[in-house]
Structure formats: C-alpha cells, structure tokens
Design an enzyme around this catalytic site. Structure first.
Site: not given
Length: 572
Positions: A443, A486
């Site tokens: 992440d 993301e």
C-alpha cells in the site's frame, strides 16, 4: 400396308397405345384370369388393411391403458411415500409405474413402424402427423415419468436422499449447539420448518428455514463463549444445510414442471387417441366393402373374358414392349447414370410420343444440372473460404477479449479477478502438496495526499510507474496485480516467508529510491503472510492485510510479517 400401320403406331402417344393395347387384351381369355388375380390381390390387400388397422387400434388402446396405469401408479406412489415409507412405496407403486412407462415407449415404437407401413391413400396415412404426435407425446410422458422418478429418488431415498442429508445436518446442528439455549432454540425452529416443508413441499417454508439458518450463522459467529471447534462445526453444518436446501428447492421446481407436463400431455393425447380409434374402425369397414365389390367384379370379368380368344395377346405384348417397355428401361438406365454423377452421357431416342419428349427433356435437364452443380461447387468453395476467414477473425477477437477481462486497465497488471484465480490455484496446490507460498500486500503511503495535491492524473501516472517497478523487480514466477486503489498484491509461489521478506525489502528500497515526476519520493508499506493451512485464500490475504495495517501503524515504509498461527495461539 404393314409399314403404314407401323408408322401410325409409332406416331401415337403413350395413352393411345395403351388404350389400343388394353382394348385388344380385353378381348382375350387370359384378361379375365388376370382380372381374377387382381380381385384376389384386392381382397388380400383389404384383409391386410383390416389386420393392420386392428393392430393399430389395439396398440392405441393398450398405450392409453398403460399411460393411465402409469399415471395412477405414480400418483399412488407419491401419496404412499409418507405413509408406508420410500422402499415399500417404490416396490409397490414406483417400479410398476416405471415398467408401465417402459411398455409405453415400446408400444410407441411399434405404432411408429405400423404407421410407416400403412398405404399412402388411407385415412390413417393422412393422419401420420397426428400419430407421430400421439406416439411422441406418449413417449415424452414416459420419459418425463422416468425423470420424475429419478428426482423423487434424489429427494426421498432413505440413505442418500436430500431429505435424509438435510435432516441429518439439522440433527447434528442441534447436538452441536446443546447447552447454548440462545442458539439451540433457533436450531429447533429450523427442524420444525424442515418437517413442515417435507410435508407440504412449499418453497416459502424452505426459504424461511434458509433465512433462519443465515441468522443462526451470524449469531454463532458472534457468540464469544462457544468453543472454536464447536463454532467451526456449527458453521460447516449451516453451509451444508444451505447447499442441500438449494438443491431441494431446485429439485422441487423440476418436479412441479414435470407435473405440469403430465397434465398438458394428457390433454393433448386423449382427443387424438379417440380420433385414431374412430378412423381405424372406419378403415376396417371400408376394407370389408372393398372385398365385396372386388369379388363380384373379378367373377364377372372372368366369365366375360372366357368367351374371347388367346391369339392376339402375344402380338399386343410385343408391340407394347417395343413401344413402351424397352424405351422406359433405356430411360431408367440413363436416369440411373445421371443419378450416379455421369452428367456427360447422352441419350438418342427417336419418336414424337411422350417417351420421346421425356427423353429429350431428361437430356436438357442433365445439361442444366451439370451447369448448376459446377456453379454450386464454386459458390460453396468461396463461402467456405469466407467462413474460415471470419472464424479466424472471431478467434483473434475472443483471445484479445479474454486478455482484457483479466488485466487492470490502468496499470496493465493482473486485475482483482485474475488475482483471485491465482490465489485459489496456489492455495489448492499448497493444501494438496504442502508446498510453501507467500503473499505480499503493498500500500502506497499517503497516496491520498498525492491525488489531493497534484490531481488524479498525476496519481494515475504514479500508479503506472509503481507497476513498472514491481514488474521489473519481481521474479518471473511471481504474479503481481492491482488489488484496489493504491494497493497491490504479490503472489509468490514456492516461496518461504524469509525469501518473501527479502523480495519485499528489495521492492521497498526500490520504491523509496525512485524519484517520481512532480511528486518526488514516495514510500510504501508491506504486509507479508505465508500459507499455514489457512481455511481459504481469503484468510491468507486477510492475515497479510493485518500485517500491512501494523506496518502503517508502526510508522509506514516498512515490511511486517504476519505472525504464525502457533505464535498467535501462545499470545492468546
């Protein structure tokens, strides 16, 4: 004069020649004998028609009887199953119903063959479509009955039936939840609903039971005082109940559709059967009438023709042979050669009668067929080439579509669907062979600030650049994909947790040292977990996600390995 008569004969049409010939043959004695044989043949044909129609009538009656017997036995079978049990009901009513259905199928085939042998001019031959519909409907009824019996066995078999399976699951669920009053009472309610469904077979009752099982599942999962083993077993039994209940409701729907088919088939078959019985009776009467007049006519002709002479019969026969028979034989041979594909053969037959005209017409038709066949072959060849080209184009488009369905549109990495497929395959392989494999959840840190500050277009460019870095660093055997937003997920087959940690650290450093246009440096947090007999791929990803959360909480830009199951147990 003989030559003139021959020319006149040759210029006559076939109809005129036949009229003259039969006028002469009518004058001979043997014509009467032939008439007698014709009458005898008519009598025998009529007798054969009577026998055939009686057989059809008996076949229709027997088929109706067997259909009614199969309906009655199967109705009694369904009524008696709750009273005497499945085994006795199957023996007393189910098996005889299936035997009657098999007899109906055999009778339908016999009737089809009998109808095919009927003369084309009879009323029964004109009703071949109705007979085909009657026999096919009767056969479909029997096949539907066989299908219905299989569905009943699937549901009610005392050893392997769906009722037995779902009843066992409910009983085991009650035993598993003993001592937990807030959970045991809903289990007993589910048992009562199941008994109601088995008596009424009403779908809303089963749907209510399924809803209560779903509610019970949530309560089991939320009950803190229930042992882990009992909780796992109870949840497994709830899943078993859901699967068997779905099959039960689908089977009940199929049985209801078969019942509707029974009613429709009965309404369609009965009027046709009545009509067929009436027609067969009428055909029998007509055949008897034919026998009467044929016998009388043949006797009269025989008596009349006995007064005539025998001399001219050979002369008439010779004339007919030369004028008609031999030429028809030649035409038949020519037509057979054309049928076999010899289109280049010619025929030369003189004469202005119908046979001569037919010979010339056949020759012209042969030439036309030759031209048409040649043109048709060219068209078929062209259409075949066009179809092959279209098929190749379609295959290429299908392959491209298959690739697009498994690829993330922005980063060209594997999408979530493809990741789920890879995770499922690797989890099954690890579960079966005990091979290691790890997953890495990635992440990007503070990525929301990038979107808020520089816009989503720059954020998308960063994601594309991160995807390129991941592809450059990972191994060929690893599968990397965009998990969402993301977040990225890396699946590492045949990889231990230590090797996965090394790979994750390499990725973390590469991302940390990369200068992204406009944005500058960004970092990422990593959560890592390896396979430890997880109950499913989702559980493994969940452990990696928890490790990622710890990395975020611990300051970001680091790799955290999910603790093993044994370590978690010691901590608890």
């Amino acid at each position: 004069m003989v030559i003139s008569l021959r020319r006149v004969w040759e210029n006559q049409g076939i109809t005129a020649k036949l009229r003259l010939s039969f006028a002469l043959l009518f004058a001979i004695f043997l014509m009467g004998v032939g008439a007698g044989f014709v009458g005898l043949a008519v009598v025998r044909g009529a007798e054969a028609d009577i026998v055939a129609n009686l057989e059809l009538r008996n076949g229709v009656l027997e088929m109706e009887s067997q259909l009614e017997r199969a309906r009655r036995l199967y109705r009694d079978f369904l009524l008696q199953v709750p009273l005497v049990g499945f085994a006795q009901a199957q023996e007393r009513y189910g098996q005889p119903a299936l035997a009657a259905a098999a007899r109906v199928i055999a009778l339908s085939e016999n009737l089809r063959r009998a109808m095919a042998a009927m003369p084309d001019g009879s009323d029964m031959a004109k009703r071949k479509i109705d007979m085909r519909f009657f026999t096919s409907t009767a056969k479909r009824f029997s096949q539907t009955l066989l299908s219905e019996n299989e569905l009943v066995i699937l549901v009610a078999d005392p050893e392997t039936g769906l009722d037995t399976q779902i009843g066992a699951a409910v009983r085991q669920l009650g035993v598993c939840l003993e001592g937990q009053d807030e959970l045991a009472f809903p289990a007993r309610e589910i048992g009562v609903l199941l008994q109601q469904y088995q008596l009424s077979r009403q779908r809303p009752v089963m749907q209510t039971a399924v809803n209560k099982v779903e509610a019970l599942r949530r309560r089991i999962a939320a009950t803190p005082g229930l042992e882990t083993a009992r909780k796992t077993e109870a949840l497994r039994l709830c899943d078993t109940f859901d699967k068997v209940a779905a099959r039960l409701m689908d089977t009940a729907t199929s049985m209801s559709a078969n019942a509707n088919d029974f009613a429709l088939q009965a309404r369609a078959v009965d009027p046709i059967a009545e009509d067929l019985r009436r027609i067969t009776a009428l055909e029998v009467e007509r055949a008897k009438t034919r026998i009467g007049w044929a016998t009388k006519l043949a006797g009269g002709i025989v008596l009349f023709s006995a007064l005539l002479g025998l001399g001219c019969i050979f002369w008439v026969a010779r004339l007919l042979h030369r004028a008609v028979t031999s030429r028809i034989v030649e035409l038949t041979r020519y037509a057979g050669n054309v049928r076999d594909g010899h289109f280049g053969e010619a025929i030369d037959m003189a004469g202005s009668d119908e046979i001569g005209l037919l010979a010339r017409a056949l020759a012209d038709m042969n030439g036309r067929i030759h031209d048409l066949v040649g043109g048709l072959e060219d068209k078929v060849r062209q259409r075949t080439l066009e179809l092959d080209a279209k098929n190749r184009e379609l295959d290429a488009k299908n392959q491209a579509l298959a690739v697009l369905s498994l690829t993330d549109r922005l980063t060209s990495l594997c999408n979530r669907r493809r990741l789920d497929q890879v995770l499922s395959a690797e989890w099954r392989r690890a579960q079966r062979y005990g091979t290691p494999f790890s997953v890495i959840m990635i992440d990007l840190d503070n990525f929301k600030d990038v979107n808020d500050t520089f816009g989503h277009a720059v954020g998308d460019a960063v994601l594309v650049r991160v995807a390129d870095i991941l592809l450059a660093v990972v191994r060929e055997t690893d599968v990397v994909g965009r998990f969402g937003g993301e977040e990225f997920l890396l699946v590492c087959p045949e990889t231990t947790v230590e090797d996965a940690r090394v790979l994750a650290e390499a990725l973390r450093r590469e991302l940390q040292d990369t200068d992204f246009p406009l944005v500058g440096r960004i970092t990422a947090s990593f959560g890592l977990a390896d396979y430890e007999a997880d109950p499913g791929p989702a559980a493994l990803v969940a452990r990696a996600d928890k490790a990622l959360y710890r990395a975020k909480q611990s300051g970001r830009n680091q790799v955290i390995v999910a603790p093993t199951t044994a370590a978690v147990s010691r901590t608890q």
